[in-house]
Write a protein that holds these residues in place. Sequence first.
Motif, mmCIF file in Angstrom:
data_model
loop_
_atom_site.group_PDB
_atom_site.id
_atom_site.type_symbol
_atom_site.label_atom_id
_atom_site.label_comp_id
_atom_site.label_asym_id
_atom_site.label_seq_id
_atom_site.Cartn_x
_atom_site.Cartn_y
_atom_site.Cartn_z
ATOM 1 N N LEU A 115 0.828 -1.212 0.000
ATOM 2 C CA LEU A 115 0.000 0.000 0.000
ATOM 3 C C LEU A 115 0.855 1.253 0.000
ATOM 4 O O LEU A 115 0.536 2.240 -0.682
ATOM 5 N N LYS A 116 1.945 1.241 0.740
ATOM 6 C CA LYS A 116 2.854 2.392 0.751
ATOM 7 C C LYS A 116 3.426 2.632 -0.644
ATOM 8 O O LYS A 116 3.539 3.775 -1.095
ATOM 9 N N GLU A 117 3.791 1.549 -1.324
ATOM 10 C CA GLU A 117 4.325 1.670 -2.674
ATOM 11 C C GLU A 117 3.267 2.218 -3.637
ATOM 12 O O GLU A 117 3.575 3.052 -4.496
ATOM 13 N N GLU A 118 2.037 1.772 -3.500
ATOM 14 C CA GLU A 118 0.952 2.274 -4.349
ATOM 15 C C GLU A 118 0.717 3.754 -4.095
ATOM 16 O O GLU A 118 0.494 4.522 -5.047
ATOM 17 N N ILE A 119 0.761 4.175 -2.839
ATOM 18 C CA ILE A 119 0.573 5.596 -2.504
ATOM 19 C C ILE A 119 1.682 6.422 -3.127
ATOM 20 O O ILE A 119 1.447 7.504 -3.691
ATOM 21 N N LYS A 120 2.908 5.934 -3.053
ATOM 22 C CA LYS A 120 4.055 6.628 -3.620
ATOM 23 C C LYS A 120 3.860 6.809 -5.128
ATOM 24 O O LYS A 120 4.095 7.881 -5.677
ATOM 25 N N ILE A 121 3.412 5.759 -5.807
ATOM 26 C CA ILE A 121 3.182 5.817 -7.254
ATOM 27 C C ILE A 121 2.089 6.830 -7.568
ATOM 28 O O ILE A 121 2.212 7.645 -8.489
ATOM 29 N N LEU A 122 1.010 6.803 -6.800
ATOM 30 C CA LEU A 122 -0.094 7.742 -7.040
ATOM 31 C C LEU A 122 0.305 9.185 -6.797
ATOM 32 O O LEU A 122 -0.149 10.083 -7.487
ATOM 33 N N LYS A 123 1.153 9.422 -5.815
ATOM 34 C CA LYS A 123 1.613 10.791 -5.527
ATOM 35 C C LYS A 123 2.485 11.325 -6.645
ATOM 36 O O LYS A 123 2.503 12.528 -6.897
ATOM 37 N N ASN A 124 3.217 10.454 -7.307
ATOM 38 C CA ASN A 124 4.112 10.882 -8.391
ATOM 39 C C ASN A 124 3.408 11.122 -9.706
ATOM 40 O O ASN A 124 4.027 11.557 -10.662
ATOM 41 N N LYS A 125 2.142 10.792 -9.796
ATOM 42 C CA LYS A 125 1.391 10.993 -11.048
ATOM 43 C C LYS A 125 0.962 12.422 -11.202
ATOM 44 O O LYS A 125 0.736 13.200 -10.427
#
Length: 125
Positions: A115-125
């Motif tokens: 989930l942390k990795e998914e949040i990181k990816i979403l923040k970078n979009k």
Amino acid sequence: MSIGTKVKRFREAKGISQDDLALRLDVAQSTISSIESDKNIPNSLLLSNIAKELDINMNDLFDDERTINNVYDNNDKVAIGFGNNNTFTVGGLSEKLVELYEERVKELKEQVQELKEEIKILKNK
């Protein structure tokens, strides 16, 4: 997990044989066996009595989460929460319960990392 499987797990965690549980409930050992193998679904009165003998809440038999709550070992209360229960009191646990607990903690840590990795990816979009 089926009710029969949960009855068996709670019974074994408490260190009670099918024969002993049957004696306490005034039923045949074959009744306990058929419940645990899901050949027989106990009525609500028998389920309530099983829960009392195993020192658990009857809801623990119906919860779809991987939950083992209010397990008693050597008359010491041992509460293990997998899922909705965030309180852990460990004392006098069988190796199998400790193993289940550690396995679930590992699974949850992996989920948190994903989930942390998914949040990181979403923040970078």
